[in-house]
Design an enzyme around this catalytic site. Structure first.
Site, mmCIF file in Angstrom:
data_model
loop_
_atom_site.group_PDB
_atom_site.id
_atom_site.type_symbol
_atom_site.label_atom_id
_atom_site.label_comp_id
_atom_site.label_asym_id
_atom_site.label_seq_id
_atom_site.Cartn_x
_atom_site.Cartn_y
_atom_site.Cartn_z
ATOM 1 N N ASP A 406 0.816 -1.208 0.000
ATOM 2 C CA ASP A 406 0.000 0.000 0.000
ATOM 3 C C ASP A 406 0.854 1.263 0.000
ATOM 4 O O ASP A 406 1.925 1.310 0.612
ATOM 5 C CB ASP A 406 -0.889 -0.022 1.249
ATOM 6 C CG ASP A 406 -1.815 1.166 1.344
ATOM 7 O OD1 ASP A 406 -2.685 1.309 0.480
ATOM 8 O OD2 ASP A 406 -1.648 1.963 2.286
ATOM 9 N N GLU A 460 1.092 -0.537 -5.133
ATOM 10 C CA GLU A 460 0.144 0.543 -5.383
ATOM 11 C C GLU A 460 0.987 1.819 -5.496
ATOM 12 O O GLU A 460 1.319 2.441 -4.500
ATOM 13 C CB GLU A 460 -0.875 0.682 -4.257
ATOM 14 C CG GLU A 460 -1.927 1.735 -4.586
ATOM 15 C CD GLU A 460 -2.498 2.440 -3.366
ATOM 16 O OE1 GLU A 460 -3.534 3.107 -3.503
ATOM 17 O OE2 GLU A 460 -1.896 2.349 -2.285
#
Length: 729
Positions: A406, A460
């Site tokens: 993330d 990401e």
């Protein structure tokens, strides 16, 4: 048993008694146990509940003399084996003295921890049920270099930090073996900082925790369940490769489906969720973060227990059972992993030992203004070790098939989301975060090298940082895949527009092909696109309800035909009417509304076609395997292209009509003869108008659009067609 004579000729000093009572003993194993201040046989023990105490030895019982405030002292002579027996005047209890046991960690463990290279850090630190010197108990170890002292506390010792102060081993490591403790018992560490009062912290390497909002760590079981997924583990490298069909179903387990007003447990999801994802044709399930987190509203993206599967849904072994059930169905399992930041909850990592230990001391480096969270100090070797070992931990101990990392962009740039004067440049005056870059490369190297073969990592990363999926030894960050955030933003901007205006924004659908082959991309329609006022995927679409469904069917048809692996957030496959709410289950009842079940069937059929058609996945990162046919038909909002697999596999042509107008279209095709209409998003089974070409078109026309042949066909309104030659030359 004979009663031995008491002997207190070698006594304890008033200063030591005071230090014990106040909980400020500097070297507990020099004060407590059978070698007080290095004098063999002088036994000192402490129990604040006891009024009397004895040492029970194989040859007799020795009465220890009370020294006040729960401190007792006696002379064991040459005896080394004993148990303590205490009494409060009404009841008595007997237990092993933890201070008679030697250390557990070896010199190699300490060296590797200090060096920041302990590849199995979770096996050294944390709580571990073991048998030590012939006695069963639990070994605790924690890193707290700035602390003056650390104690293990729990109900087993009245949460009294004076009862189990830990041995300092160097390199900032404290450890102790506590005999008699059992798995499941709650504990914390009491940290005594350099200044101020002691405070409690959860174990950074706890592998089990209390269920939030409780915050204590728990002693894990002595061993994990046996695995039964050998066949999957031996073959999964092919399923996770860049030439594999990868279609990911992203899931928030807390809100996918509820039973009796609660979320499904891991074991319930092992049946219901796994069966559903398998039936829908997905190849992988991706869970939003399942490392323990205190606040449900963070969806797991603010974790406090990176080594513990959240107890909300069951135990760590229950989660392992879920992973194994997925593997048994041929589904890979990914999990979102959060090394970019951590919350400031009092029981967590923030100022763990009274100092900025895991984070930077300077908020210009160590604080995220967007999320009100701390940033890890990637330049500290022990912190990098803590994080990189954690990545390997999830891959090895839970057989995860990959980690989606993330917020990578926030790690790469020192000025991420900061004002011009609120960040510190790197040593060269630039904005790149060299320490984070080094960490990501190290993490990926270890994930692919130390984890079981065939795992993947996915970034990401929302910027144009070069080489995200280039191997580390070639100068890249080393990820296996990267989310294509640019594609997602552009195409959603296009599809949200009224069809009459789309001709003016044609490039939003074509621009992604300019860079589509620069990385190994995943096309993500994730949770971030259906929350915080963005509306559901259905709500984004223009027009009335029927038009919204038709637009969404066409958009998914475009997405599955586009180069790149696929990711779809739960509920998007059946067009949930409202945006996602983590407190509520998906609105499964909408499947009773006409058109929604049809969209669900379309996603299932797209997945089936995708998995069975190599041209749609084999060469996703190869620019030579994609060819535009109609790229510039902006006035008609038509797009068409050719996808190619390896030699010997049939090509696929994808044709998109993003207007509500049926068109007779002459389409260039690479070979003559019959082409099967393999999928039509306007089919009645999907809730469409059932316009099309009766399942087949014939390429018997002249060259067109750079192709040697052509066919005239019907393009239904707001639709996508997939054409495959009936005979492959």
């Amino acid at each position: 048993m004979a009663r031995a004579k008491s002997n207190t000729s070698r006594d304890i000093s008033d200063a030591d008694i005071s230090a014990i009572s106040e909980g400020v003993v500097r070297d507990p194993f020099d004060v407590f146990g059978p070698r007080h201040r290095g004098r063999p046989g002088v036994l000192v023990a402490f129990d604040s509940y006891a009024r009397s105490m004895e040492a029970v030895t194989p040859t007799g019982v020795i009465t220890l003399q009370p020294k006040g405030n729960g401190v007792f002292c006696g002379d064991l002579g040459r005896r080394r084996t004993y148990r303590l027996r205490a009494s409060d005047g009404e009841r008595s209890w007997e237990y092993e003295d933890p201070f008679r046991f030697g250390p557990v960690l070896g010199d190699l463990d300490l060296h590797l921890i200090g060096e920041g290279t302990h590849r199995r850090l979770w096996e050294a630190l944390g709580a571990h049920p073991i048998t030590h010197e012939g006695v069963e108990g639990v070994h605790f170890a924690v890193w707290a270099p700035a602390a003056r002292g650390v104690s293990v506390v729990g109900a087993f010792n009245g949460w009294d930090g004076r009862r189990a102060p830990m041995r300092h081993r160097g390199h900032g490591i404290y450890e102790i073996f506590l005999p008699g403790l059992q798995p499941g018992e709650a504990y914390k560490y009491q940290i005594r900082p350099q200044d101020g009062a002691p405070f409690l912290k959860a174990d950074p390497l706890a592998r089990a925790t209390e269920c939030p909002p409780a915050t204590a760590s728990r002693i894990p079981p002595a061993r994990t369940r046996d695995w039964g997924d050998e066949r999957w583990m031996q073959t999964r490298a092919q399923a996770n490769s860049r030439e594999a069909p990868i279609s990911i179903y992203e899931v928030n387990l807390a809100s996918w489906r509820h039973r009796d007003g609660r979320a499904l447990s891991y074991r319930e999801a092992a049946e219901e969720l796994v069966d559903y994802a398998h039936d829908m044709g997905f190849t992988h399930i991706e869970f939003m973060p399942l490392a323990e987190y205190p606040f449900g509203g963070s969806w797991g993206y603010q974790p406090t227990g990176l080594y513990a599967a959240t107890s909300r849904f069951g135990s760590a072994d229950d989660f392992r059972a879920l992973v194994e059930a997925a593997h048994d169905k041929g589904l890979g399992v990914l999990m979102d992993w959060v090394p970019a930041h951590f919350p400031n909850d009092a029981h967590g990592l923030a100022y763990f030992d009274g100092s900025a230990l895991y984070e930077h001391a300077d908020p210009r480096e160590g604080f995220h203004p967007d999320w009100n969270t701390h940033i890890y100090n990637y330049g500290r070797t022990e912190v990098r070790n803590f994080l990189s070992a954690n990545a390997v931990y999830w891959l090895r101990e839970f057989h995860l098939d990959g980690l989606r990392v993330d917020a990578v962009a926030s790690m790469l740039y020192r000025d991420y989301s900061r004002a011009h004067d609120a960040w510190i440049p790197n040593r060269d005056g630039g904005r790149e975060n060299y320490e984070a870059i080094d960490f990501l490369r190290e993490m990926n190297t270890l994930a692919y090298g130390e984890g079981p073969a065939g795992a993947m990592t996915v970034a990401e990363e929302s910027t144009a940082w070069p080489g995200v999926t280039v191997p580390v030894h070639h100068g890249g960050l080393g990820f296996g895949f990267k989310w294509n955030m640019g594609w997602m933003n552009d195409t959603l901007r296009y599809i949200e527009k009224d069809p009459i205006h789309r001709r003016h924004h044609h490039e939003l659908m074509t621009f992604g092909l300019v860079y589509a082959f620069s990385e190994n991309y995943v096309l993500p329609i994730s949770h971030d696109e259906v929350v915080h006022g963005k509306g559901s995927m259905l709500q984004k679409m223009p027009g009335d309800h029927a038009a919204k469904l038709a637009n969404l069917r066409a958009y998914y048809g475009f997405m599955w035909g586009h180069p790149g692996k696929k990711l779809l957030f739960m509920g998007c496959e059946f067009a949930q009417g409202h945006e996602w709410n983590h407190d509520h289950a998906l609105d499964w009842g909408v499947l009773d509304v006409p058109g929604h079940a049809g969209l669900q069937t379309l996603v299932r059929d797209l997945n089936t076609l995708y998995r069975g058609t190599p041209a749609l996945y084999q060469r996703d990162a190869d620019a030579e395997a994609f060819r535009w046919i109609d790229r510039d038909a902006a006035a008609e909002s038509v797009f068409s292209w050719l996808r190619l697999g390896h030699e010997g596999t049939p090509p696929v042509v994808v044709v998109c009509n993003f207007t509500p107008v049926e068109r007779n279209w002459t389409l260039g095709l690479p070979q003559a003869g019959a082409w099967r209409e393999a999928l039509n998003t306007d089919a009645a089974r999907y809730g469409g108008g059932n316009h099309g070409n009766l399942g087949r078109v014939t390429a018997d026309g002249p060259p067109r659009s750079g192709q040697p042949h052509s066919a005239t066909l019907v393009l239904p309104p707001l639709s996508v067609l997939y054409l495959i030659p009936e005979e492959n030359p």
